[in-house]
Design a protein around this motif. Structure first.
Motif, PDB file in Angstrom:
ATOM      1  N   GLU A   1       0.833  -1.203   0.000  1.00  0.00           N
ATOM      2  CA  GLU A   1       0.000   0.000   0.000  1.00  0.00           C
ATOM      3  C   GLU A   1       0.864   1.248   0.000  1.00  0.00           C
ATOM      4  N   GLY A   2       1.990   1.184   0.722  1.00  0.00           N
ATOM      5  CA  GLY A   2       2.919   2.309   0.702  1.00  0.00           C
ATOM      6  C   GLY A   2       3.480   2.558  -0.684  1.00  0.00           C
ATOM      7  N   THR A   3       3.784   1.483  -1.412  1.00  0.00           N
ATOM      8  CA  THR A   3       4.274   1.617  -2.784  1.00  0.00           C
ATOM      9  C   THR A   3       3.214   2.250  -3.682  1.00  0.00           C
ATOM     10  N   ALA A   4       1.971   1.770  -3.544  1.00  0.00           N
ATOM     11  CA  ALA A   4       0.872   2.333  -4.337  1.00  0.00           C
ATOM     12  C   ALA A   4       0.671   3.810  -4.015  1.00  0.00           C
ATOM     13  N   PHE A   5       0.836   4.154  -2.744  1.00  0.00           N
ATOM     14  CA  PHE A   5       0.687   5.554  -2.327  1.00  0.00           C
ATOM     15  C   PHE A   5       1.733   6.444  -3.002  1.00  0.00           C
ATOM     16  N   PHE A   6       2.980   5.974  -3.038  1.00  0.00           N
ATOM     17  CA  PHE A   6       4.037   6.776  -3.679  1.00  0.00           C
ATOM     18  C   PHE A   6       3.771   6.932  -5.172  1.00  0.00           C
ATOM     19  N   ILE A   7       3.315   5.879  -5.823  1.00  0.00           N
ATOM     20  CA  ILE A   7       2.982   5.984  -7.245  1.00  0.00           C
ATOM     21  C   ILE A   7       1.857   6.989  -7.452  1.00  0.00           C
ATOM     22  N   GLU A   8       0.862   6.925  -6.580  1.00  0.00           N
ATOM     23  CA  GLU A   8      -0.260   7.860  -6.663  1.00  0.00           C
ATOM     24  C   GLU A   8       0.205   9.302  -6.494  1.00  0.00           C
ATOM     25  N   ALA A   9       1.098   9.525  -5.534  1.00  0.00           N
ATOM     26  CA  ALA A   9       1.596  10.879  -5.284  1.00  0.00           C
ATOM     27  C   ALA A   9       2.351  11.422  -6.491  1.00  0.00           C
ATOM     28  N   ILE A  10       3.208  10.588  -7.078  1.00  0.00           N
ATOM     29  CA  ILE A  10       3.984  11.018  -8.249  1.00  0.00           C
ATOM     30  C   ILE A  10       3.060  11.309  -9.424  1.00  0.00           C
ATOM     31  N   ALA A  11       2.101  10.409  -9.661  1.00  0.00           N
ATOM     32  CA  ALA A  11       1.179  10.589 -10.784  1.00  0.00           C
ATOM     33  C   ALA A  11       0.310  11.829 -10.594  1.00  0.00           C
ATOM     34  N   LEU A  12      -0.112  12.085  -9.351  1.00  0.00           N
ATOM     35  CA  LEU A  12      -0.929  13.272  -9.089  1.00  0.00           C
ATOM     36  C   LEU A  12      -0.130  14.546  -9.335  1.00  0.00           C
ATOM     37  N   GLY A  13       1.143  14.535  -8.934  1.00  0.00           N
ATOM     38  CA  GLY A  13       1.990  15.691  -9.219  1.00  0.00           C
ATOM     39  C   GLY A  13       2.133  15.936 -10.714  1.00  0.00           C
ATOM     40  N   PHE A  14       2.366  14.854 -11.476  1.00  0.00           N
ATOM     41  CA  PHE A  14       2.446  14.985 -12.931  1.00  0.00           C
ATOM     42  C   PHE A  14       1.152  15.568 -13.501  1.00  0.00           C
ATOM     43  N   PHE A  15       0.018  15.083 -12.982  1.00  0.00           N
ATOM     44  CA  PHE A  15      -1.254  15.528 -13.550  1.00  0.00           C
ATOM     45  C   PHE A  15      -1.520  16.998 -13.231  1.00  0.00           C
ATOM     46  N   LEU A  16      -1.322  17.378 -11.959  1.00  0.00           N
ATOM     47  CA  LEU A  16      -1.650  18.744 -11.549  1.00  0.00           C
ATOM     48  C   LEU A  16      -0.799  19.780 -12.263  1.00  0.00           C
ATOM     49  N   TYR A  17       0.474  19.437 -12.518  1.00  0.00           N
ATOM     50  CA  TYR A  17       1.392  20.424 -13.093  1.00  0.00           C
ATOM     51  C   TYR A  17       1.766  20.109 -14.537  1.00  0.00           C
ATOM     52  N   GLY A  18       1.065  19.150 -15.132  1.00  0.00           N
ATOM     53  CA  GLY A  18       1.417  18.736 -16.482  1.00  0.00           C
ATOM     54  C   GLY A  18       0.599  19.354 -17.593  1.00  0.00           C
TER      55      GLY A  18
ATOM     56  N   LEU B   1      -7.091   3.132  -5.943  1.00  0.00           N
ATOM     57  CA  LEU B   1      -7.959   1.975  -5.763  1.00  0.00           C
ATOM     58  C   LEU B   1      -7.161   0.784  -5.234  1.00  0.00           C
ATOM     59  N   ALA B   2      -5.939   0.607  -5.751  1.00  0.00           N
ATOM     60  CA  ALA B   2      -5.082  -0.482  -5.267  1.00  0.00           C
ATOM     61  C   ALA B   2      -4.760  -0.295  -3.791  1.00  0.00           C
ATOM     62  N   SER B   3      -4.510   0.936  -3.379  1.00  0.00           N
ATOM     63  CA  SER B   3      -4.239   1.207  -1.966  1.00  0.00           C
ATOM     64  C   SER B   3      -5.406   0.774  -1.097  1.00  0.00           C
ATOM     65  N   GLY B   4      -6.608   1.127  -1.538  1.00  0.00           N
ATOM     66  CA  GLY B   4      -7.794   0.750  -0.777  1.00  0.00           C
ATOM     67  C   GLY B   4      -7.955  -0.756  -0.676  1.00  0.00           C
ATOM     68  N   ILE B   5      -7.740  -1.452  -1.781  1.00  0.00           N
ATOM     69  CA  ILE B   5      -7.880  -2.916  -1.792  1.00  0.00           C
ATOM     70  C   ILE B   5      -6.864  -3.563  -0.858  1.00  0.00           C
ATOM     71  N   LEU B   6      -5.638  -3.045  -0.846  1.00  0.00           N
ATOM     72  CA  LEU B   6      -4.592  -3.623  -0.004  1.00  0.00           C
ATOM     73  C   LEU B   6      -4.881  -3.418   1.477  1.00  0.00           C
TER      74      LEU B   6
END
Length: 439
Positions: free
Chosen positions: A98-115, A136-141
């Motif tokens: 879940e921690g890994t999924a969280f980091f991926i989510e954070a990076i992707a959100l940064g790309f989206f907001l400033y991309g 969604l993966a974070s929630g499932i885990l």
């Protein structure tokens, strides 16, 4: 309030707030991705405005969800050290992932907001999709870890010791699929109707109607589809609970006596002293069918569960009734909405339909809270089903009641801050995207 009750109350409070933040954080990115896709396909500027507005909401709930989730992680160790001492090595894998999924989510959100206008338009859209998938993966885990508490697996419990630990088997325990499916659909229902309700209110006020109408339709379609699918996941969950947690099912239905062709109880007030339910509507054989797909099957009652192993009956029963009742109401509203889309388009212009969505704004989250109450209270007195009692896992540290008061104040303050930030975002829509009734 003693320290044991304070510890349970603090955990319930933290989970109750976090589940709202996490549901919205899991689901809103998919709404955002759909509106973004529609903008890229149609080049309609309103969809771009909707996407940007929703992305700000996603950022707010990502931040609050991250903070409240981190607090929950610390509380597991601080409030329930005996539990984490033994359970941590067994079910730690889903938390790590879940921690890994969280980091991926954070990076992707940064790309989206400033991309915007910096990336290829389809790569930019894809980063938004990644935000949703990783959330969604974070929630499932996380749900997989909770499911382990309801259906412990991946170890042998011998003479009080936890041996032959298998983290993979623990993560994919018997309960994880039914719980994860039910929770994910519930998140789409709750978030869909909440978001649709807010935009319906703005439409009734004739504020930026085109903006809110397009937002409303995306959220309402997601919520309505999920509401119609939820009974399927509910049936899967009910059959699992009947097989693996008969005490929980008996408490959910206030089913006091083991019997064949057991009736399904709707409503009612459990009378534990006389082992009956007053003022309830009973459907003969329906509980047997729900639990075992057989109208004549025998359903275990509370009379077969030792008193010391019975969960709190009234709380579990009322929470289950609230969850199911709200689910039925939202399912009926979903049917009405799809009839309006396909057959009765004039309904879409009627205020009564929008008012129903406004009324339903909080209902999905009330149902989610009730569902988690059933899950957690219905497992009592066990923190790990049939292995460790909750009272044996609580910290011996005194003064937990003061911690509970402090955390209550913090979470209430946080809820007001989040509500204010969302209110400000909604009020800014006419300034940013136009305030004309139609565009």
């Amino acid at each position: 309030m003693d320290d044991f009750l304070a510890a349970r109350s603090q955990m319930a409070l933290s989970l109750g707030f976090h589940i709202i933040f996490s549901c919205i954080g899991m689901v809103m990115p998919f709404f955002m991705a759909v509106s973004h896709y529609l903008y890229l396909k149609t080049n309609h500027i309103t969809y771009k405005h909707v996407t940007k507005a929703w992305s700000r909401g996603v950022a707010i709930f990502f931040a609050t969800g991250a903070v409240s989730g981190t607090v929950l992680s610390f509380e597991l160790g601080l409030l329930w050290p005996k539990f984490m001492e033994h359970a941590g090595p067994i079910f730690g894998m889903p938390f790590s992932l879940e921690g890994t999924a969280f980091f991926i989510e954070a990076i992707a959100l940064g790309f989206f907001l400033y991309g915007w206008d910096k990336f290829n338009k389809w790569f930019h859209w894809f980063t938004g999709v990644v935000v949703g998938i990783s959330g969604l993966a974070s929630g499932i885990l996380v749900v997989a870890a909770n499911a382990w508490m309801n259906s412990p697996a991946g170890f042998d419990y011998i003479n009080g010791e936890y041996l032959n630990i298998d983290p993979i088997a623990a993560m994919f325990n018997d309960a994880w699929f039914s719980q994860a499916l039910h929770m994910c659909i519930a998140a789409f229902v709750a978030t869909g109707f909440a978001v649709a309700g807010v935009h319906a209110l703005m439409m009734l006020k004739q504020q930026s109607v085109d903006f809110h109408a397009k937002s409303f339709k995306i959220a309402a379609v997601f919520g309505a589809i999920a509401a119609l699918l939820q009974p399927i996941s509910g049936d899967i969950s009910a059959k699992f609970v009947a097989k693996n947690q008969p005490a929980k099912l008996a408490a959910m239905e206030a089913h006091f006596h083991t019997e064949k062709a057991a009736p399904l109880i709707i409503g009612g007030i459990p009378d534990t002293d006389n082992q009956t339910v007053k003022y309830a509507l009973k459907i003969p054989g329906a509980l047997s069918f729900m639990a075992h797909s057989d109208f004549n099957a025998e359903v275990t009652g509370l009379d077969q569960i030792p008193k010391e192993n019975q969960p709190p009956i009234a709380i579990t029963h009322y929470a289950f009734q609230i969850m199911v009742g709200i689910g039925v109401l939202l399912m009926l509203l979903s049917i009405a909405y799809f009839i309006a889309l396909w057959k009765k388009k004039a309904w879409l212009q009627q205020k009564w339909l929008l008012k129903l969505f406004v009324f339903s704004t909080p209902l999905g989250f009330i149902a989610v809270e009730a569902g988690w109450t059933v899950t957690e209270v219905g497992r009592q007195p066990w923190i790990i089903k049939d292995v460790m009692r909750t009272i044996d896992a609580v910290t011996p540290m005194p003064g937990i009641v003061y911690s509970f008061y402090i955390f209550t104040a913090v979470y209430i303050s946080l809820s007001f801050i989040v509500a204010f930030m969302l209110y400000r975002q909604i009020k800014m829509v006419p300034q940013l995207y136009g305030s004309t009734p139609s565009q």
